[in-house]
Design an enzyme around this catalytic site. Structure first.
Site, PDB file in Angstrom:
ATOM      1  N   ASP A  69     -51.533 -34.642   9.178  1.00  0.00           N
ATOM      2  CA  ASP A  69     -51.333 -33.617  10.198  1.00  0.00           C
ATOM      3  C   ASP A  69     -51.267 -34.309  11.548  1.00  0.00           C
ATOM      4  O   ASP A  69     -52.005 -35.276  11.769  1.00  0.00           O
ATOM      5  CB  ASP A  69     -52.541 -32.671  10.156  1.00  0.00           C
ATOM      6  CG  ASP A  69     -52.247 -31.271  10.638  1.00  0.00           C
ATOM      7  OD1 ASP A  69     -51.116 -30.807  10.443  1.00  0.00           O
ATOM      8  OD2 ASP A  69     -53.154 -30.646  11.202  1.00  0.00           O
ATOM      9  N   TYR A  71     -52.091 -35.124  15.445  1.00  0.00           N
ATOM     10  CA  TYR A  71     -53.257 -34.892  16.310  1.00  0.00           C
ATOM     11  C   TYR A  71     -53.054 -33.574  17.057  1.00  0.00           C
ATOM     12  O   TYR A  71     -51.946 -33.269  17.498  1.00  0.00           O
ATOM     13  CB  TYR A  71     -53.415 -36.020  17.316  1.00  0.00           C
ATOM     14  CG  TYR A  71     -53.690 -37.383  16.700  1.00  0.00           C
ATOM     15  CD1 TYR A  71     -54.811 -37.610  15.917  1.00  0.00           C
ATOM     16  CD2 TYR A  71     -52.824 -38.449  16.927  1.00  0.00           C
ATOM     17  CE1 TYR A  71     -55.075 -38.860  15.366  1.00  0.00           C
ATOM     18  CE2 TYR A  71     -53.074 -39.714  16.379  1.00  0.00           C
ATOM     19  CZ  TYR A  71     -54.199 -39.907  15.603  1.00  0.00           C
ATOM     20  OH  TYR A  71     -54.448 -41.149  15.061  1.00  0.00           O
ATOM     21  N   PHE A  82     -50.692 -41.325  12.920  1.00  0.00           N
ATOM     22  CA  PHE A  82     -51.817 -42.132  13.410  1.00  0.00           C
ATOM     23  C   PHE A  82     -51.614 -42.669  14.825  1.00  0.00           C
ATOM     24  O   PHE A  82     -52.532 -43.232  15.414  1.00  0.00           O
ATOM     25  CB  PHE A  82     -52.126 -43.305  12.455  1.00  0.00           C
ATOM     26  CG  PHE A  82     -52.579 -42.865  11.093  1.00  0.00           C
ATOM     27  CD1 PHE A  82     -53.866 -42.392  10.896  1.00  0.00           C
ATOM     28  CD2 PHE A  82     -51.717 -42.899  10.010  1.00  0.00           C
ATOM     29  CE1 PHE A  82     -54.289 -41.964   9.635  1.00  0.00           C
ATOM     30  CE2 PHE A  82     -52.126 -42.476   8.748  1.00  0.00           C
ATOM     31  CZ  PHE A  82     -53.420 -42.015   8.562  1.00  0.00           C
ATOM     32  N   HIS A 191     -59.323 -42.957   3.164  1.00  0.00           N
ATOM     33  CA  HIS A 191     -58.745 -42.683   4.483  1.00  0.00           C
ATOM     34  C   HIS A 191     -59.543 -43.418   5.563  1.00  0.00           C
ATOM     35  O   HIS A 191     -60.762 -43.589   5.433  1.00  0.00           O
ATOM     36  CB  HIS A 191     -58.779 -41.176   4.737  1.00  0.00           C
ATOM     37  CG  HIS A 191     -57.917 -40.717   5.874  1.00  0.00           C
ATOM     38  ND1 HIS A 191     -58.346 -40.777   7.188  1.00  0.00           N
ATOM     39  CD2 HIS A 191     -56.673 -40.191   5.901  1.00  0.00           C
ATOM     40  CE1 HIS A 191     -57.380 -40.306   7.974  1.00  0.00           C
ATOM     41  NE2 HIS A 191     -56.356 -39.951   7.220  1.00  0.00           N
TER      42      HIS A 191
END
Length: 226
Positions: A69, A71, A82, A191
């Site tokens: 998803d 930020y 990321f 993760h």
């Protein structure tokens, strides 16, 4: 405000994704996302929506790093998983990615969180869901983006040259079912989120990616950032 997703997508990706997508589902996704941009604060900015595809052409794509998803804070998301824009404070997951990069390849953590230099070398920094409502993580999950980005993974699987798929966390690892080509390499781990970072640290994904590329006769990724 209308939104033509396929027209906005770079041509080489459009050619590959179009046969894999249901036009009715894509039209529904377009209508939903257009309404969200018109009525809500949505990230990333509309102009940055397809940055992952824009900076990494289909022809040049040789690594996928899959996020979940964008930020959802102001000024953070800019269309690359990321990654955050220059000058934006590093999110916790990205700080942990940099820590593992330093441990793996002795590359000092960058001050900038902008991962565009990776994308420009053929690293597709793709989120499974490409938009989010401000302050509401996961708000656009289940609205059709998953089919769209699954098609991108399937298109990469169709490449005859090796692609290295980096799947961090349980959500990303579910996408391994789309990767069937024996020429490809899948790298899976926990993760980099603080919730699972203890299991992420020590996995050395960056050297593993480069080894897989070199073994297939391709050049390494230069993971160094400013």
């Amino acid at each position: 405000m209308s939104l033509d997703l396929m027209e906005s997508l770079p041509g080489d990706w459009r050619e590959r994704l179009d046969p894999l997508l249901d036009p009715i589902a894509t039209a529904a996704l377009e209508a939903y996302v257009a309404a969200e941009y018109a009525e809500q604060t949505v990230y990333p900015p509309r102009a940055d929506l397809f940055n992952a595809f824009r900076h990494c052409s289909y022809e040049n794509a040789r690594v996928l790093i899959l996020g979940q998803d964008p930020y959802h804070g102001p000024g953070q998301a800019h269309g690359l998983s990321f990654s955050v824009r220059e000058g934006v404070r590093l999110p916790p997951s990205l700080r942990n990615i940099y820590k593992e990069l330093a441990a793996d390849l002795e590359i000092p953590p960058a001050k900038s969180g902008d991962l565009t230099p990776w994308a420009d070398q053929g690293v597709l920094l793709l989120n499974a869901v490409l938009t989010v409502r401000a302050g509401e993580a996961g708000a656009h999950a289940g609205k059709g983006w998953e089919d769209f980005t699954d098609a991108a993974i399937r298109a990469l699987n169709d490449k005859t040259d090796r692609v290295v798929f980096v799947l961090w966390g349980a959500y990303a690892r579910k996408k391994a079912r789309f990767i069937t080509g024996p020429q490809h390499t899948v790298i899976e781990s926990a993760h980099p989120s603080p919730l699972s970072a203890k299991k992420f640290f020590g996995t050395r994904p960056f050297s593993a990616v480069n080894k897989a590329l070199v073994d297939a006769g391709q050049t390494e990724i230069d993971w160094t950032l400013a």
